[in-house]
Write a protein that holds these residues in place. Structure first.
Motif, mmCIF file in Angstrom:
data_model
loop_
_atom_site.group_PDB
_atom_site.id
_atom_site.type_symbol
_atom_site.label_atom_id
_atom_site.label_comp_id
_atom_site.label_asym_id
_atom_site.label_seq_id
_atom_site.Cartn_x
_atom_site.Cartn_y
_atom_site.Cartn_z
ATOM 1 N N MET A 1 0.874 -1.043 -0.020
ATOM 2 C CA MET A 1 -0.082 0.077 0.048
ATOM 3 C C MET A 1 0.855 1.212 0.120
ATOM 4 N N GLU A 2 0.512 2.257 -0.446
ATOM 5 C CA GLU A 2 1.162 3.442 -0.626
ATOM 6 C C GLU A 2 0.431 4.570 0.368
ATOM 7 N N LEU A 3 1.250 5.162 1.209
ATOM 8 C CA LEU A 3 0.783 6.188 2.157
ATOM 9 C C LEU A 3 1.574 7.593 2.023
ATOM 10 N N THR A 4 0.790 8.551 2.127
ATOM 11 C CA THR A 4 1.553 9.847 2.305
ATOM 12 C C THR A 4 1.879 10.121 3.649
ATOM 13 N N VAL A 5 3.214 10.567 4.046
ATOM 14 C CA VAL A 5 3.273 10.752 5.412
ATOM 15 C C VAL A 5 3.721 12.218 5.284
ATOM 16 N N ARG A 6 2.922 12.956 6.443
ATOM 17 C CA ARG A 6 3.563 14.427 6.531
ATOM 18 C C ARG A 6 4.378 14.592 7.631
ATOM 19 N N LEU A 7 5.236 15.597 7.721
ATOM 20 C CA LEU A 7 6.309 15.708 8.718
ATOM 21 C C LEU A 7 6.089 17.122 8.967
ATOM 22 N N PHE A 8 6.407 17.434 10.224
ATOM 23 C CA PHE A 8 6.104 18.713 11.231
ATOM 24 C C PHE A 8 7.536 19.337 11.790
ATOM 25 N N ALA A 9 7.791 20.598 11.854
ATOM 26 C CA ALA A 9 8.710 21.120 12.657
ATOM 27 C C ALA A 9 10.040 20.550 12.187
ATOM 28 N N LEU A 10 10.899 20.218 13.281
ATOM 29 C CA LEU A 10 12.388 19.532 13.189
ATOM 30 C C LEU A 10 12.245 18.349 11.949
ATOM 31 N N TYR A 11 11.300 17.455 11.920
ATOM 32 C CA TYR A 11 11.340 16.499 11.168
ATOM 33 C C TYR A 11 11.301 17.129 9.640
ATOM 34 N N ARG A 12 10.424 18.087 9.519
ATOM 35 C CA ARG A 12 10.356 18.417 7.985
ATOM 36 C C ARG A 12 11.927 19.141 7.647
ATOM 37 N N GLU A 13 12.379 20.137 8.434
ATOM 38 C CA GLU A 13 13.823 20.418 8.127
ATOM 39 C C GLU A 13 14.653 19.592 8.006
ATOM 40 N N ARG A 14 14.621 18.488 8.803
ATOM 41 C CA ARG A 14 15.803 17.373 8.691
ATOM 42 C C ARG A 14 15.637 16.475 7.265
ATOM 43 N N ALA A 15 14.237 16.406 7.063
ATOM 44 C CA ALA A 15 14.103 15.767 5.877
ATOM 45 C C ALA A 15 14.313 16.317 4.365
ATOM 46 N N VAL A 49 15.474 7.859 20.038
ATOM 47 C CA VAL A 49 14.482 8.863 20.233
ATOM 48 C C VAL A 49 13.037 8.225 19.526
ATOM 49 N N LYS A 50 12.113 8.041 20.279
ATOM 50 C CA LYS A 50 10.850 7.349 19.889
ATOM 51 C C LYS A 50 10.163 8.434 18.581
ATOM 52 N N ILE A 51 9.879 8.035 17.590
ATOM 53 C CA ILE A 51 9.040 8.900 16.684
ATOM 54 C C ILE A 51 7.618 8.669 17.077
ATOM 55 N N VAL A 52 6.828 9.915 17.071
ATOM 56 C CA VAL A 52 5.544 9.870 17.558
ATOM 57 C C VAL A 52 4.832 9.853 16.232
ATOM 58 N N VAL A 53 3.930 9.086 16.166
ATOM 59 C CA VAL A 53 2.960 9.124 14.826
ATOM 60 C C VAL A 53 1.684 9.286 14.984
ATOM 61 N N ASP A 71 -4.390 8.801 7.165
ATOM 62 C CA ASP A 71 -3.722 10.207 7.339
ATOM 63 C C ASP A 71 -2.431 10.145 8.266
ATOM 64 N N VAL A 72 -1.230 9.818 7.799
ATOM 65 C CA VAL A 72 -0.126 9.747 8.731
ATOM 66 C C VAL A 72 0.732 10.926 9.118
ATOM 67 N N CYS A 73 1.079 11.393 10.199
ATOM 68 C CA CYS A 73 1.801 12.495 10.472
ATOM 69 C C CYS A 73 2.810 11.944 11.449
ATOM 70 N N LEU A 74 3.959 12.582 11.135
ATOM 71 C CA LEU A 74 5.194 12.308 12.263
ATOM 72 C C LEU A 74 5.370 13.615 13.129
ATOM 73 N N ILE A 75 5.403 13.419 14.342
ATOM 74 C CA ILE A 75 5.451 14.629 15.255
ATOM 75 C C ILE A 75 6.873 14.620 16.214
ATOM 76 N N PRO A 76 7.583 15.657 15.809
ATOM 77 C CA PRO A 76 8.901 15.606 16.465
ATOM 78 C C PRO A 76 8.440 15.746 18.040
ATOM 79 N N PRO A 77 9.614 15.467 19.012
ATOM 80 C CA PRO A 77 9.528 15.688 20.289
ATOM 81 C C PRO A 77 9.470 17.157 20.591
ATOM 82 N N VAL A 78 8.777 17.666 21.822
ATOM 83 C CA VAL A 78 8.543 18.942 21.794
ATOM 84 C C VAL A 78 9.075 19.293 23.317
#
Length: 81
Positions: A1-15, A49-53, A71-78
């Motif tokens: 299956m194909e999923l679209t994964v969205r990244l936020f904050a620090l994860y967006r910057e690093r990727a 570091v556990k990646i929060v999903v 709808d999959v999102c990866l949320i960095p630690p805050v």
């Protein structure tokens, strides 16, 4: 299956992207997803570091089975103070 994964904050910057497509086998879990993400983006998060999903706007456990169209999102630690 194909999923679209969205990244936020620090994860967006690093990727270097805000979202990407990821191909996973049918029956894949959140844990399978984070393993695949770590292979694709090794600098995203250190191994300890556990990646929060979030799946469909709810925090997901590592054994949750993913479905096409989720709808999959990866949320960095805050941190803060």
């Amino acid at each position: 299956m194909e999923l679209t994964v969205r990244l936020f904050a620090l994860y967006r910057e690093r990727a270097g992207t805000k979202e990407f497509s990821l191909e996973l086998p049918s029956g894949a879990t959140v844990s399978d997803l984070t393993d695949a993400v770590r292979v694709r983006f090794p600098r995203l998060a250190p191994p300890e570091v556990k990646i929060v999903v979030a799946v469909n706007a709810d925090y997901a456990e590592s054994d949750e089975v993913l479905k096409p169209g989720d709808d999959v999102c990866l949320i960095p630690p805050v941190s803060g103070g």
